[in-house]
Design an enzyme around this catalytic site. Structure first.
Site, PDB file in Angstrom:
ATOM      1  CB  SER A  44      -0.950   0.015   1.206  1.00 50.02           C
ATOM      2  OG  SER A  44      -0.223  -0.063   2.416  1.00 50.02           O
ATOM      3  CG  ASP A 329      -3.302   6.210   6.337  1.00 50.20           C
ATOM      4  OD1 ASP A 329      -2.119   5.919   6.629  1.00 50.20           O
ATOM      5  OD2 ASP A 329      -3.914   5.668   5.387  1.00 50.20           O
ATOM      6  CG  HIS A 332      -0.291   4.328   4.085  1.00 51.17           C
ATOM      7  ND1 HIS A 332      -1.547   3.975   4.518  1.00 51.17           N
ATOM      8  CD2 HIS A 332       0.246   3.223   3.525  1.00 51.17           C
ATOM      9  CE1 HIS A 332      -1.770   2.700   4.223  1.00 51.17           C
ATOM     10  NE2 HIS A 332      -0.692   2.219   3.626  1.00 51.17           N
TER      11      HIS A 332
END
Length: 368
Positions: A44, A329, A332
């Site tokens: 991600s 977040d 990340h």
């Protein structure tokens, strides 16, 4: 020729950006392409939409993800650019399309195969249901390779591939969404060193497979200080970094460096370089104010303690001063951190990227 990164910082641009606006303007000029293509494998941190159409809980194709990205949410787990987006720009390439969306001539500048929740191990990330593990990402690359070979022919494709860059950033989820998860048996089966040995033995096989498919120039991203991300901080009784988690991933990084040296010696024509993400992250945290950051321990978007207990929800209002936050977040970094890391990896010294930087790898003439 003056290469990108050698250009002096412009007024108002702390990154020394030769194009002025570092945050995704469509007006940014493109410099001459340094390599034919960039192929990207990972999770991600660099996914740009491969999970959008999967039955997966690991998605970011909704606002406020992409709030600072031209065009809005794309599936990037960031407010804007990821690290590989900026690397593509520095190489003179367009932004690299996701495998799930790339077709025809789009694949000729490279493809991004990264998938949120993916790991080196196939079982990693199953909590999120669907994801594309590294082995499957390699199979997807083979599909792309078949398309390119059909267009260019086998010899031209092989010669071109040897000049392309292959960025691989794997391993974070093998800890966060496997080893550290209570519903996985992994922690009872392996100690930290044994698990790192297992992961890197698989990683070695997978990278060798890419080499056998024609890849020659590899950029490997190490793991960061994962004990300091908002998700882990939210579980801390003291509110400080988990040194247990930070120390857990040290053997992995050490093993990857040893593997890289071994592959550089044993695979004819191969050149592997290592980005020390942990060192880059530590520099940003230790010198936060110098970089313009004022918040280093909680997410800009998210819910709960350190904004790290629940990740960014659809249409949640994020912090307005995003360039002052290290984390976007629970897991990340912000676009600003991604851009700083990319630029340091591109033309930095051996303290952050070794045995050479991305710029040097790009212009290296490899003889098979």
């Amino acid at each position: 020729m003056m290469l990108v990164g050698m250009v002096a910082a412009q007024d108002g641009d702390p990154f020394g950006d030769p194009f002025g606006d570092p945050f995704g303007s469509t007006q940014r000029g493109r410099r001459k392409e340094m390599v034919p293509a960039l192929f990207i494998f990972g999770d991600s941190l660099i996914d740009n939409g491969n999970n959008n159409n999967l039955p997966s809980f690991a998605k970011a194709n909704y606002f406020p993800y992409g709030i600072d990205f031209n065009g809005g949410p794309t599936g990037r787990f960031s407010n804007g650019y990821t690290m590989v987006d900026e690397i593509a720009v520095l190489l003179g390439l367009p932004l690299i399309p996701a495998f799930s969306e790339a077709s025809g001539a789009q694949v000729l500048h490279g493809v991004n195969y990264a998938s949120a929740a993916a790991g080196i191990l196939d079982v990693t990330g199953r909590n999120f249901v669907s994801r594309i593990p590294f082995d499957e990402q390699i199979r997807n690359f083979q599909t792309t390779l078949d398309q390119i070979t059909a267009n260019l022919g086998a010899i031209d494709t092989a010669q071109s591939l040897a000049k392309c860059l292959f960025f691989v950033g794997m391993g974070s989820n093998d800890y966060l969404n496997n080893y550290l998860m209570p519903n996985y048996p992994t922690r009872n089966q392996y100690n930290g060193q044994q698990y790192a040995d297992l992961l890197v033995s698989q990683y070695d096989r997978q990278l060798t497979q890419l080499y056998n498919l024609g890849a020659r120039k590899f950029i490997l991203a190490g793991l960061g200080r994962m004990g300091c991300i908002p998700s882990i901080l939210a579980q801390s009784s003291t509110g400080g970094c988990s040194e247990e988690v930070n120390e857990l991933v040290l053997p992995f990084n050490a093993n990857v460096k040893a593997m890289m040296n071994r592959l550089n010696t044993n695979l004819p024509g191969a050149r592997f370089i290592y980005i020390d993400i942990a060192n880059l992250f530590e520099d940003i945290i230790n010198n936060a104010r110098t970089y313009g950051f004022s918040v280093v321990d909680r997410g800009c978007c998210g819910i709960g303690r350190n904004r790290g207990q629940v990740t960014c929800l659809p249409f949640q209002t994020p912090c307005p001063n995003r360039d002052e936050y290290v984390f976007w977040d629970a897991f990340h970094p912000t676009e600003k951190v991604n851009i700083i890391m990319a630029r340091k990896a591109f033309n930095g010294d051996a303290s952050v990227v070794s045995p050479m930087n991305i710029e040097q790898l790009a212009i290296l003439d490899i003889k098979n």
